[in-house]
Write an enzyme that holds these catalytic residues in place. Structure first.
Site, PDB file in Angstrom:
ATOM      1  N   ASP A 135     -29.409  -8.509 -22.658  1.00  0.00           N
ATOM      2  CA  ASP A 135     -30.055  -9.365 -23.658  1.00  0.00           C
ATOM      3  C   ASP A 135     -29.099 -10.488 -24.048  1.00  0.00           C
ATOM      4  OD1 ASP A 135     -31.528 -10.531 -25.641  1.00  0.00           O
ATOM      5  OD2 ASP A 135     -31.274  -8.915 -27.094  1.00  0.00           O
ATOM      6  N   TRP A 138     -41.738 -25.967 -31.602  1.00  0.00           N
ATOM      7  CA  TRP A 138     -42.231 -27.206 -31.038  1.00  0.00           C
ATOM      8  C   TRP A 138     -43.128 -27.050 -29.821  1.00  0.00           C
ATOM      9  CZ3 TRP A 138     -41.681 -30.707 -34.487  1.00  0.00           C
ATOM     10  CH2 TRP A 138     -40.535 -30.748 -35.299  1.00  0.00           C
ATOM     11  N   HIS A 192     -34.112  -7.818 -23.638  1.00  0.00           N
ATOM     12  CA  HIS A 192     -34.256  -7.819 -25.098  1.00  0.00           C
ATOM     13  C   HIS A 192     -35.207  -6.733 -25.559  1.00  0.00           C
ATOM     14  CE1 HIS A 192     -34.219  -9.336 -29.166  1.00  0.00           C
ATOM     15  NE2 HIS A 192     -35.530  -9.468 -29.150  1.00  0.00           N
ATOM     16  N   ASP A 213     -34.813  -6.061 -32.951  1.00  0.00           N
ATOM     17  CA  ASP A 213     -35.278  -7.407 -33.265  1.00  0.00           C
ATOM     18  C   ASP A 213     -35.619  -7.477 -34.767  1.00  0.00           C
ATOM     19  OD1 ASP A 213     -36.318  -9.980 -31.570  1.00  0.00           O
ATOM     20  OD2 ASP A 213     -37.698  -9.589 -33.224  1.00  0.00           O
ATOM     21  N   TRP A 214     -36.763  -8.066 -35.129  1.00  0.00           N
ATOM     22  CA  TRP A 214     -37.135  -8.146 -36.549  1.00  0.00           C
ATOM     23  C   TRP A 214     -37.392  -6.775 -37.167  1.00  0.00           C
ATOM     24  CZ3 TRP A 214     -37.539 -11.098 -40.834  1.00  0.00           C
ATOM     25  CH2 TRP A 214     -37.205 -12.445 -40.720  1.00  0.00           C
TER      26      TRP A 214
END
Length: 310
Positions: A258, A179, A287, A133-134
């Site tokens: 994932d 959001w 993931h 991931d990051w």
């Protein structure tokens, strides 16, 4: 608080230690290092785990969004027991590390800069990078910027985007992070695993974020991924130039479940010279593969760490 170079000081939040008091399955000592934001001079404290022999070859485990080093709790011990020094930091904005309070404080370049300061201050070398991931977006940029400090890479469920359209599942996640009125970190991570996390594990992922004020980094990170139009794309392409000549071991261990990164190994295998001849593998899970198949990820790490010239 103070400012230098014309940029205001960053308002920083620090999760109280009491928030982590009930976590019982993370038996590792905490270490801290203070860096400074290059634009404002604001001090930022980075938390990291440091296990295993101090003079051993190093494995750097880098987490992603919206997790922290707790994600690697099933992997740190086995890799250290195999004779390696394991370091697992919390990115700024996550875990026990300091958390800038404004979304505008977070940029991709700032994160790379913060973690580069941390890595250089600890003078880490002979590193096998394990990332997801990051952890890959930041970790691979560090390896590209300082290739002499890295001896190998194990990549799972991540990448180094350089423009182009966002995959539909990621676009949905990005919109949700922007959001949704609620952003329940632990439940989000639970949805990204194949096995169901326990209530205690979900609470451990929630622990760094006592309330919404602490979630600026977690909220903004999806918007910083450099797909088309993102200002980080040129820096990504510069990093790719390094990896297109990277001949050190580079092993891909993506998962089979994932929807966001499935097939991502195809962007590396063949393009990165160091992928040639590596025992690339598919792990079983979602993931957050560290939760679903930690043994498989550990095996991939030990494969590279044991053959990368150490």
């Amino acid at each position: 608080m103070f400012a230098i170079k014309g940029r205001p000081a960053i308002k920083v939040l620090r999760t109280p230690d009491a928030a982590f008091a009930d976590i019982s399955d993370f038996p590792f000592a905490s270490h801290y290092l203070e860096i400074r934001d290059a634009g404002s001079g604001t001090p930022l404290r980075i938390h990291y785990i440091d296990e295993g022999p101090r003079d051993a070859p190093m494995v750097l485990m880098m987490h992603g969004e919206p997790t922290w080093s707790y994600l690697y709790r099933h992997m740190i011990g086995p890799v250290a027991a195999a004779g390696y020094r394991v370091i697992a930091p919390d990115l700024v904005g996550f875990g026990r590390s300091d958390k800038p309070a404004a979304k505008s404080d977070y940029t991709y370049a700032a994160h790379v800069g913060w973690m580069r300061q941390w890595l250089e201050a600890l003078d880490l070398t002979n590193i096998t990078l394990a990332c997801q991931d990051w952890g890959s977006l930041v970790g691979l940029r560090l390896a590209a910027a300082m290739p002499d400090r890295f001896s190998g890479v194990v990549l799972s469920n991540g990448g180094l985007p350089e423009g182009g359209p966002a995959p539909r599942p990621f676009a949905i996640w990005r919109a949700f992070s922007k959001w949704s009125p609620l952003f329940p970190i632990g439940r989000i991570i639970n949805k990204g695993t194949k096995r169901a996390l326990s209530d205690a594990e979900i609470a451990a992922y929630d622990a760094p974020f006592p309330d919404a004020r602490y979630k600026a980094g977690a909220r903004i990170f999806p918007a910083l991924v450099p797909f088309a139009g993102n200002p980080a794309v040129p820096d990504q392409r510069t990093a790719w130039q390094v990896f297109e000549a990277w001949d050190k071991p580079f092993l891909c261990a993506f998962s089979n479940g994932d929807p966001i990164t499935r097939g991502g190994e195809s962007r590396f295998i063949g393009r990165v010279p160091g992928t040639a001849g590596q025992p690339h593998r598919t792990l079983n899970g979602g993931h957050f593969i560290q939760e679903d198949d930690p043994a498989g990820f550990v095996a991939a790490i030990l494969e590279v760490a044991g053959r990368d010239g150490q």
